[in-house]
Design a protein around this motif. Structure first.
Motif, PDB file in Angstrom:
ATOM      1  N   MET A  18       0.848  -1.185   0.000  1.00  0.00           N
ATOM      2  CA  MET A  18       0.000   0.000   0.000  1.00  0.00           C
ATOM      3  C   MET A  18       0.885   1.237   0.000  1.00  0.00           C
ATOM      4  O   MET A  18       1.925   1.264   0.641  1.00  0.00           O
ATOM      5  CB  MET A  18      -0.879   0.047   1.246  1.00  0.00           C
ATOM      6  CG  MET A  18      -1.991  -0.969   1.293  1.00  0.00           C
ATOM      7  SD  MET A  18      -3.095  -0.759   2.718  1.00  0.00           S
ATOM      8  CE  MET A  18      -4.212   0.465   2.091  1.00  0.00           C
ATOM      9  N   THR A  19       0.414   2.227  -0.681  1.00  0.00           N
ATOM     10  CA  THR A  19       1.157   3.487  -0.715  1.00  0.00           C
ATOM     11  C   THR A  19       0.817   4.309   0.514  1.00  0.00           C
ATOM     12  O   THR A  19      -0.175   4.050   1.215  1.00  0.00           O
ATOM     13  CB  THR A  19       0.792   4.290  -1.976  1.00  0.00           C
ATOM     14  OG1 THR A  19      -0.582   4.681  -1.870  1.00  0.00           O
ATOM     15  CG2 THR A  19       1.018   3.477  -3.242  1.00  0.00           C
ATOM     16  N   GLN A  20       1.623   5.314   0.769  1.00  0.00           N
ATOM     17  CA  GLN A  20       1.357   6.208   1.895  1.00  0.00           C
ATOM     18  C   GLN A  20       0.020   6.924   1.706  1.00  0.00           C
ATOM     19  O   GLN A  20      -0.720   7.131   2.655  1.00  0.00           O
ATOM     20  CB  GLN A  20       2.495   7.229   2.050  1.00  0.00           C
ATOM     21  CG  GLN A  20       2.337   8.138   3.253  1.00  0.00           C
ATOM     22  CD  GLN A  20       2.321   7.368   4.568  1.00  0.00           C
ATOM     23  OE1 GLN A  20       3.128   6.479   4.781  1.00  0.00           O
ATOM     24  NE2 GLN A  20       1.391   7.704   5.456  1.00  0.00           N
ATOM     25  N   ALA A  21      -0.303   7.251   0.468  1.00  0.00           N
ATOM     26  CA  ALA A  21      -1.582   7.915   0.186  1.00  0.00           C
ATOM     27  C   ALA A  21      -2.755   6.989   0.520  1.00  0.00           C
ATOM     28  O   ALA A  21      -3.755   7.436   1.098  1.00  0.00           O
ATOM     29  CB  ALA A  21      -1.645   8.342  -1.279  1.00  0.00           C
ATOM     30  N   GLU A  22      -2.640   5.709   0.179  1.00  0.00           N
ATOM     31  CA  GLU A  22      -3.702   4.752   0.495  1.00  0.00           C
ATOM     32  C   GLU A  22      -3.841   4.558   2.003  1.00  0.00           C
ATOM     33  O   GLU A  22      -4.956   4.479   2.528  1.00  0.00           O
ATOM     34  CB  GLU A  22      -3.422   3.406  -0.186  1.00  0.00           C
ATOM     35  CG  GLU A  22      -3.569   3.445  -1.701  1.00  0.00           C
ATOM     36  CD  GLU A  22      -3.025   2.212  -2.385  1.00  0.00           C
ATOM     37  OE1 GLU A  22      -3.630   1.807  -3.403  1.00  0.00           O
ATOM     38  OE2 GLU A  22      -2.023   1.641  -1.918  1.00  0.00           O
ATOM     39  N   SER A  54      -2.979   6.761   4.284  1.00  0.00           N
ATOM     40  CA  SER A  54      -3.539   8.008   4.818  1.00  0.00           C
ATOM     41  C   SER A  54      -5.048   8.063   4.604  1.00  0.00           C
ATOM     42  O   SER A  54      -5.791   8.520   5.473  1.00  0.00           O
ATOM     43  CB  SER A  54      -2.881   9.215   4.158  1.00  0.00           C
ATOM     44  OG  SER A  54      -1.524   9.280   4.506  1.00  0.00           O
ATOM     45  N   HIS A  55      -5.494   7.588   3.457  1.00  0.00           N
ATOM     46  CA  HIS A  55      -6.929   7.570   3.175  1.00  0.00           C
ATOM     47  C   HIS A  55      -7.646   6.613   4.128  1.00  0.00           C
ATOM     48  O   HIS A  55      -8.724   6.931   4.640  1.00  0.00           O
ATOM     49  CB  HIS A  55      -7.174   7.166   1.715  1.00  0.00           C
ATOM     50  CG  HIS A  55      -8.611   7.227   1.314  1.00  0.00           C
ATOM     51  ND1 HIS A  55      -9.339   8.408   1.300  1.00  0.00           N
ATOM     52  CD2 HIS A  55      -9.471   6.261   0.935  1.00  0.00           C
ATOM     53  CE1 HIS A  55     -10.578   8.162   0.925  1.00  0.00           C
ATOM     54  NE2 HIS A  55     -10.692   6.853   0.705  1.00  0.00           N
ATOM     55  N   CYS A  94      -9.836  -4.024   7.980  1.00  0.00           N
ATOM     56  CA  CYS A  94      -8.768  -3.406   7.187  1.00  0.00           C
ATOM     57  C   CYS A  94      -7.535  -3.127   8.046  1.00  0.00           C
ATOM     58  O   CYS A  94      -6.408  -3.448   7.662  1.00  0.00           O
ATOM     59  CB  CYS A  94      -9.249  -2.091   6.564  1.00  0.00           C
ATOM     60  SG  CYS A  94     -10.421  -2.280   5.226  1.00  0.00           S
ATOM     61  N   LEU A  95      -7.761  -2.543   9.200  1.00  0.00           N
ATOM     62  CA  LEU A  95      -6.644  -2.217  10.085  1.00  0.00           C
ATOM     63  C   LEU A  95      -5.965  -3.483  10.596  1.00  0.00           C
ATOM     64  O   LEU A  95      -4.737  -3.529  10.736  1.00  0.00           O
ATOM     65  CB  LEU A  95      -7.125  -1.346  11.240  1.00  0.00           C
ATOM     66  CG  LEU A  95      -7.672   0.029  10.823  1.00  0.00           C
ATOM     67  CD1 LEU A  95      -8.271   0.749  12.026  1.00  0.00           C
ATOM     68  CD2 LEU A  95      -6.594   0.868  10.165  1.00  0.00           C
ATOM     69  N   LEU A  96      -6.750  -4.522  10.862  1.00  0.00           N
ATOM     70  CA  LEU A  96      -6.192  -5.782  11.318  1.00  0.00           C
ATOM     71  C   LEU A  96      -5.286  -6.402  10.262  1.00  0.00           C
ATOM     72  O   LEU A  96      -4.203  -6.913  10.569  1.00  0.00           O
ATOM     73  CB  LEU A  96      -7.320  -6.738  11.703  1.00  0.00           C
ATOM     74  CG  LEU A  96      -6.922  -8.054  12.335  1.00  0.00           C
ATOM     75  CD1 LEU A  96      -6.124  -7.836  13.625  1.00  0.00           C
ATOM     76  CD2 LEU A  96      -8.156  -8.880  12.630  1.00  0.00           C
ATOM     77  N   TYR A  97      -5.695  -6.370   9.004  1.00  0.00           N
ATOM     78  CA  TYR A  97      -4.858  -6.892   7.923  1.00  0.00           C
ATOM     79  C   TYR A  97      -3.509  -6.176   7.889  1.00  0.00           C
ATOM     80  O   TYR A  97      -2.462  -6.806   7.733  1.00  0.00           O
ATOM     81  CB  TYR A  97      -5.544  -6.736   6.564  1.00  0.00           C
ATOM     82  CG  TYR A  97      -6.676  -7.680   6.314  1.00  0.00           C
ATOM     83  CD1 TYR A  97      -6.622  -9.018   6.707  1.00  0.00           C
ATOM     84  CD2 TYR A  97      -7.816  -7.237   5.662  1.00  0.00           C
ATOM     85  CE1 TYR A  97      -7.681  -9.879   6.453  1.00  0.00           C
ATOM     86  CE2 TYR A  97      -8.871  -8.102   5.400  1.00  0.00           C
ATOM     87  CZ  TYR A  97      -8.796  -9.416   5.804  1.00  0.00           C
ATOM     88  OH  TYR A  97      -9.838 -10.267   5.546  1.00  0.00           O
TER      89      TYR A  97
END
Length: 87
Positions: A1-5, A7-8, A31-34
């Motif tokens: 994942m990119t920093q932008a993703e 951050s989103h 999502c956060l768990l992954y």
């Protein structure tokens, strides 16, 4: 994942949390768990670590209390069932 993703995702998580969007809480946590499971180690500021430790303690305490209540309820149910079987 990119920093932008990332951050989103952080932005969306904050919206769900502050907006009390309980219907989206499960997806947000997933999502956060992954992301967390994919990391072996991260460096965080001491203030963030302190907040995480406080939240972890709160979660553990709440889960313990809930578990104790469930055990108490089951104990009462078992006791009632035994009394009904052995009048």
């Amino acid at each position: 994942m990119t920093q932008a993703e990332l951050s989103h995702l952080v932005f969306l998580s904050e919206v769900v949390l502050t907006g009390k969007k309980k219907s989206l809480m499960e997806e947000t946590l997933q999502c956060l768990l992954y992301i967390v499971k994919s990391l072996e180690e991260i460096e965080l500021p001491d203030m963030v670590v302190d907040q995480i430790e406080q939240l972890t303690a709160l979660i553990e305490s709440d889960l313990r209390s809930e578990n104790e209540r469930i055990q108490e309820i089951r104990g009462h149910l078992d006791w009632n069932q035994k009394n009904r079987k052995n009048p």
